[in-house]
Structures are given as structure tokens and as C-alpha cells.
Design a protein around this motif. Structure first.
Motif, mmCIF file in Angstrom:
data_model
loop_
_atom_site.group_PDB
_atom_site.id
_atom_site.type_symbol
_atom_site.label_atom_id
_atom_site.label_comp_id
_atom_site.label_asym_id
_atom_site.label_seq_id
_atom_site.Cartn_x
_atom_site.Cartn_y
_atom_site.Cartn_z
ATOM 1 N N TYR A 69 8.236 -41.065 15.981
ATOM 2 C CA TYR A 69 7.895 -40.765 14.589
ATOM 3 C C TYR A 69 6.863 -39.649 14.526
ATOM 4 N N LEU A 70 7.175 -38.626 13.747
ATOM 5 C CA LEU A 70 6.249 -37.508 13.605
ATOM 6 C C LEU A 70 5.467 -37.651 12.304
ATOM 7 N N ALA A 71 4.195 -37.949 12.439
ATOM 8 C CA ALA A 71 3.344 -38.100 11.251
ATOM 9 C C ALA A 71 2.498 -36.857 11.089
ATOM 10 N N VAL A 115 12.929 -40.391 -1.554
ATOM 11 C CA VAL A 115 13.812 -41.305 -0.834
ATOM 12 C C VAL A 115 14.090 -40.755 0.572
ATOM 13 N N GLY A 116 14.055 -41.635 1.554
ATOM 14 C CA GLY A 116 14.458 -41.242 2.916
ATOM 15 C C GLY A 116 13.523 -40.278 3.622
ATOM 16 N N VAL A 117 12.223 -40.412 3.372
ATOM 17 C CA VAL A 117 11.282 -39.512 4.037
ATOM 18 C C VAL A 117 10.438 -40.216 5.105
ATOM 19 N N GLY A 118 10.814 -41.454 5.446
ATOM 20 C CA GLY A 118 10.120 -42.110 6.556
ATOM 21 C C GLY A 118 9.023 -43.070 6.164
ATOM 22 N N LYS A 119 9.066 -43.603 4.940
ATOM 23 C CA LYS A 119 8.032 -44.549 4.512
ATOM 24 C C LYS A 119 8.181 -45.886 5.248
ATOM 25 N N THR A 120 9.380 -46.394 5.273
ATOM 26 C CA THR A 120 9.608 -47.686 5.916
ATOM 27 C C THR A 120 9.507 -47.549 7.436
ATOM 28 N N GLU A 121 10.062 -46.464 7.928
ATOM 29 C CA GLU A 121 10.144 -46.258 9.368
ATOM 30 C C GLU A 121 8.764 -46.235 10.025
ATOM 31 N N VAL A 122 7.786 -45.658 9.342
ATOM 32 C CA VAL A 122 6.479 -45.522 9.973
ATOM 33 C C VAL A 122 5.866 -46.901 10.249
ATOM 34 N N SER A 168 6.603 -47.428 -1.941
ATOM 35 C CA SER A 168 7.160 -47.368 -3.290
ATOM 36 C C SER A 168 7.934 -46.063 -3.462
ATOM 37 N N ASN A 169 9.052 -46.170 -4.165
ATOM 38 C CA ASN A 169 9.834 -44.971 -4.493
ATOM 39 C C ASN A 169 9.486 -44.455 -5.872
ATOM 40 N N ARG A 170 8.489 -45.064 -6.471
ATOM 41 C CA ARG A 170 8.018 -44.639 -7.781
ATOM 42 C C ARG A 170 9.071 -44.746 -8.869
HETATM 43 N N1 LIG Z 1 8.415 -38.236 10.163
HETATM 44 C C1 LIG Z 1 9.505 -38.776 10.705
HETATM 45 N N2 LIG Z 1 9.620 -38.911 12.046
HETATM 46 C C2 LIG Z 1 10.727 -39.450 12.574
HETATM 47 N N3 LIG Z 1 11.780 -39.881 11.889
HETATM 48 C C3 LIG Z 1 11.735 -39.776 10.551
HETATM 49 C C4 LIG Z 1 10.603 -39.217 9.895
HETATM 50 N N4 LIG Z 1 10.841 -39.234 8.568
HETATM 51 C C5 LIG Z 1 12.049 -39.762 8.405
HETATM 52 N N5 LIG Z 1 12.600 -40.107 9.595
HETATM 53 C C6 LIG Z 1 13.952 -40.661 9.774
HETATM 54 O O1 LIG Z 1 14.482 -40.932 8.503
HETATM 55 C C7 LIG Z 1 15.032 -42.233 8.459
HETATM 56 C C8 LIG Z 1 14.792 -42.821 7.109
HETATM 57 O O2 LIG Z 1 13.466 -43.159 6.945
HETATM 58 P P1 LIG Z 1 13.013 -44.409 6.081
HETATM 59 O O3 LIG Z 1 14.087 -45.397 5.944
HETATM 60 O O4 LIG Z 1 11.709 -44.838 6.605
HETATM 61 O O5 LIG Z 1 12.812 -43.680 4.668
HETATM 62 P P2 LIG Z 1 12.153 -44.282 3.364
HETATM 63 O O6 LIG Z 1 11.160 -43.282 2.935
HETATM 64 O O7 LIG Z 1 11.706 -45.668 3.581
HETATM 65 O O8 LIG Z 1 13.399 -44.225 2.412
HETATM 66 P P3 LIG Z 1 13.782 -45.151 1.161
HETATM 67 O O9 LIG Z 1 12.969 -44.624 0.059
HETATM 68 O O10 LIG Z 1 15.237 -44.883 1.002
HETATM 69 O O11 LIG Z 1 13.474 -46.560 1.547
HETATM 70 C C9 LIG Z 1 14.353 -42.998 9.584
HETATM 71 O O12 LIG Z 1 15.212 -43.932 10.150
HETATM 72 C C10 LIG Z 1 14.029 -41.918 10.575
HETATM 73 O O13 LIG Z 1 15.126 -41.758 11.443
#
Ligand SMILES: Nc1ncnc2c1ncn2[C@@H]1O[C@H](COP(=O)(O)OP(=O)(O)OP(=O)(O)O)[C@@H](O)[C@H]1O
Ligand SMILES: [Mg+2]
Length: 292
Positions: A19-21, A45-52, A176-178
Motif C-alpha cells: 500500500y502506497l500512502a 470511490v475506490g481510492v484505497g480507504k478500506t484497503e489501508v 465514508s464516501n460522503r
Molecule cells: N494507495 C494505494 N496503494 C495500493 N493499492 C491501492 C491504493 N489505493 C487504492 N488501491 C487499490 O485499490 C483497491 C480499492 O481500494 P479500496 O477498496 O480500499 O477503496 P475504497 O476507497 O474503500 O473504495 P469504496 O469507496 O468503493 O469502498 C484496493 O484493493 C487496492 O488494490
């Protein structure tokens, strides 16, 4: 419990976990862990909130406890519930005489019949866990108020059992996705960080980390195309997750470049709305034209 000793250390550990923060996010997480403050992550959406949260838990050997919020979620689903079915079975097995005995009845409200939900689980686990309260904007106002109470003292009182207190609170990450504005009271308890779309260079890096072995040129081309899609007036602009999916789909097809025809064929990896697809298809040449 082991934790990071600096922002740079945390950034490195997350990177090792894939994960790149950026600096802002790593700093918010570092402070959150060190000062026991919940971290609220809002963003596209899908910017890595849950993943982190997932990567952080794995990287520091903590258990990830996830509370997925949804419309209508209530404290019972988040905290604990009595196992009604088991209680009934137990009562049926008791004799008339046993039922008159208050100790036997008290037992019905003991740990054996308690179903632990994520918040209780997290209070018990303390700092050996990361508590992810995902998509808190989907829950309603009352639930948010209830969460605020739990987050402020990290103790839970079960009338029949007593008060359970977190030995040392878990790291709490809320996302939160706001879809609605959260209350100030909840926000004030948290460190806040907004995660937007990453700059192109970083997004290429993310793709390379997540899809090891992919050609850098293809990764860049896709990132640039996705960047252009985000500039269109789309109902659902693609997130980083979609960029990765698109690269994966193209790679699977053996492509090493992205041209309008190939983009047309694979657009469903990035856009999931019919109107968005139509709009993108009108602009395919520009979208795939390379450097911006
Ligand atoms: N900074 C990052 N470093 C590595 N992978 C990332 C990063 N940002 C996003 N990803 C990738 O994007 C995927 C989606 O991220 P995640 O599900 O955390 O998004 P989210 O912000 O929680 O989206 P949602 O709003 O749909 O819940 C992750 O599985 C990961 O592969
Ligand atoms: Mg998410």
C-alpha cells in the motif's frame, strides 16, 4: 503492542504490505496509532480507504475487525445480541424445578449465550486489533450518535454481565464516501484525512505494486486514460481500483498499449454506467492519446 516509530517507518511498512500512502495519510495514521485517536478517511470511490486498514492490520500483526455499516444497522448488530434460539433450547431442556431456580435462569444471560458483534469484539481485543468502521455514512443519525458514545470511552456495559473496558483502545479507522455529511461531534473525535485521486506518477506506482511485472508503459498509458475519464462529466468516475482492473484486463488480453479500439472493447473494466460508457466512447481517441 508494536507500532510504527515514525511517519517514514509507517510509510515503509505499508509499502512492504503493498500500500502506497502519501505523507498526509501516513501522518494521520501515525498520530492515530500513537495517540489513540480514531482516523476518519473520506474520499472518492475506490481510492484505497478500506484497503489501508486491511494492510495496516496485517503489517503490524493486528487482527482486523470490520464493522460494515448499512442503512438500518442498529446497536444490536454492532455490539452484541443474546442468542435467542440457544436460550430457548436451553430453557426447554430445563426442568420445572430448575426453572424456579434463579441461578439457572441467570445463566441464560451469561457469556455462553452472548453473540459478540464487532464493537464488543474490538473492545475486548484492545490494541491487538484494528477496528474498521466501514462506510459509516450509510448508517443513520442515531447509529452515528451511538458510535460516538462507544468511541468516546471504549467501554461497553451489558446490564446482565457488567462493564467491559478496552485495556488499551484499538486503532479505529472510519471510512465514508460522503453520501451524507457526518456530524461535527463524530468528526471532532477523529483525525480527518481526505483521500483524493493520486497524482499520475503515484497512480502508476500503485499499479506497479499491485500488478507486479506489468510494463511501465502500459501502466502509464492506462493511468493517463483514466485521468482523462475523470475529467469527463461522468456519473461514476473511476477510482484506483478501476485503473488496476483495466490494466489487469488489458494484460490478460496480451496488450502492451492502449488504442481506441482496445479501449472500446475493455471499457467495461473501468466504467459501469451506460451513460458513462456512451460519453467515453464519444471521446476514445482523446482518452487514449497519451501524455497530457
Ligand atoms: N494507495 C494505494 N496503494 C495500493 N493499492 C491501492 C491504493 N489505493 C487504492 N488501491 C487499490 O485499490 C483497491 C480499492 O481500494 P479500496 O477498496 O480500499 O477503496 P475504497 O476507497 O474503500 O473504495 P469504496 O469507496 O468503493 O469502498 C484496493 O484493493 C487496492 O488494490
Ligand atoms: Mg471501501
Amino acid at each position: 503492542m508494536a507500532g510504527p516509530d515514525s511517519v517514514a517507518g509507517l510509510t515503509g511498512t505499508l509499502r512492504d504490505g503493498g500500500y502506497l500512502a502519501d505523507r498526509g495519510l501516513a501522518t494521520a495514521l501515525f498520530i492515530g496509532i500513537s495517540l489513540h485517536r480514531p482516523v476518519l478517511l473520506e474520499g472518492e470511490v475506490g481510492v484505497g480507504k478500506t484497503e489501508v486498514a486491511k494492510v495496516l492490520a496485517a503489517a503490524y500483526g493486528r487482527r482486523l475487525i470490520r464493522l460494515q455499516c448499512y442503512e438500518g444497522i442498529d446497536p444490536g448488530q454492532a455490539l452484541y445480541e443474546w442468542d435467542y434460539a440457544r436460550q430457548m433450547l436451553h430453557i426447554r431442556a430445563l426442568s420445572e424445578r430448575q426453572l424456579a431456580d434463579s441461578a439457572a435462569v441467570d445463566q441464560l444471560f451469561g457469556p455462553k449465550f452472548l453473540i459478540e458483534r464487532p464493537l464488543l469484539d474490538a473492545v475486548r481485543a484492545g490494541d491487538s486489533a484494528v477496528l474498521l468502521i466501514d462506510e459509516v455514512d450509510r448508517a443513520d443519525d442515531e447509529f452515528e450518535a451511538f458510535l460516538l458514545e462507544v468511541l468516546s470511552d471504549f467501554q461497553i456495559t451489558i446490564p446482565e454481565i457488567g462493564t467491559i473496558r478496552a485495556p488499551s483502545p484499538p486503532l479505529v479507522i472510519l471510512t465514508s464516501n460522503r453520501t451524507r455529511e457526518l456530524h461535527d461531534a463524530l468528526k471532532r473525535r477523529c483525525l480527518y484525512h481526505w483521500i483524493g485521486y493520486p497524482p499520475a506518477d503515484r497512480e502508476v506506482e500503485i499499479v506497479l505494486v499491485r500488478e507486479p511485472g506489468v510494463a511501465q508503459a502500459l501502466a502509464r498509458k492506462v493511468v493517463e486514460a483514466v485521468g482523462r475519464l475523470r475529467e469527463l462529466d461522468l456519473a461514476k468516475p473511476p477510482g484506483v481500483a478501476e485503473t488496476i482492473d483495466w490494466v489487469r484486463a488489458l494484460r490478460f488480453l496480451g496488450a502492451d498499449d492502449l488504442d481506441p479500439a482496445l479501449a472500446d472493447d475493455t471499457l467495461g473494466a473501468v466504467l459501469k454506467e451506460r451513460d458513462d460508457l456512451d460519453l467515453a466512447r464519444e471521446n476514445l481517441t482523446e482518452i487514449t492519446s497519451g501524455a497530457r
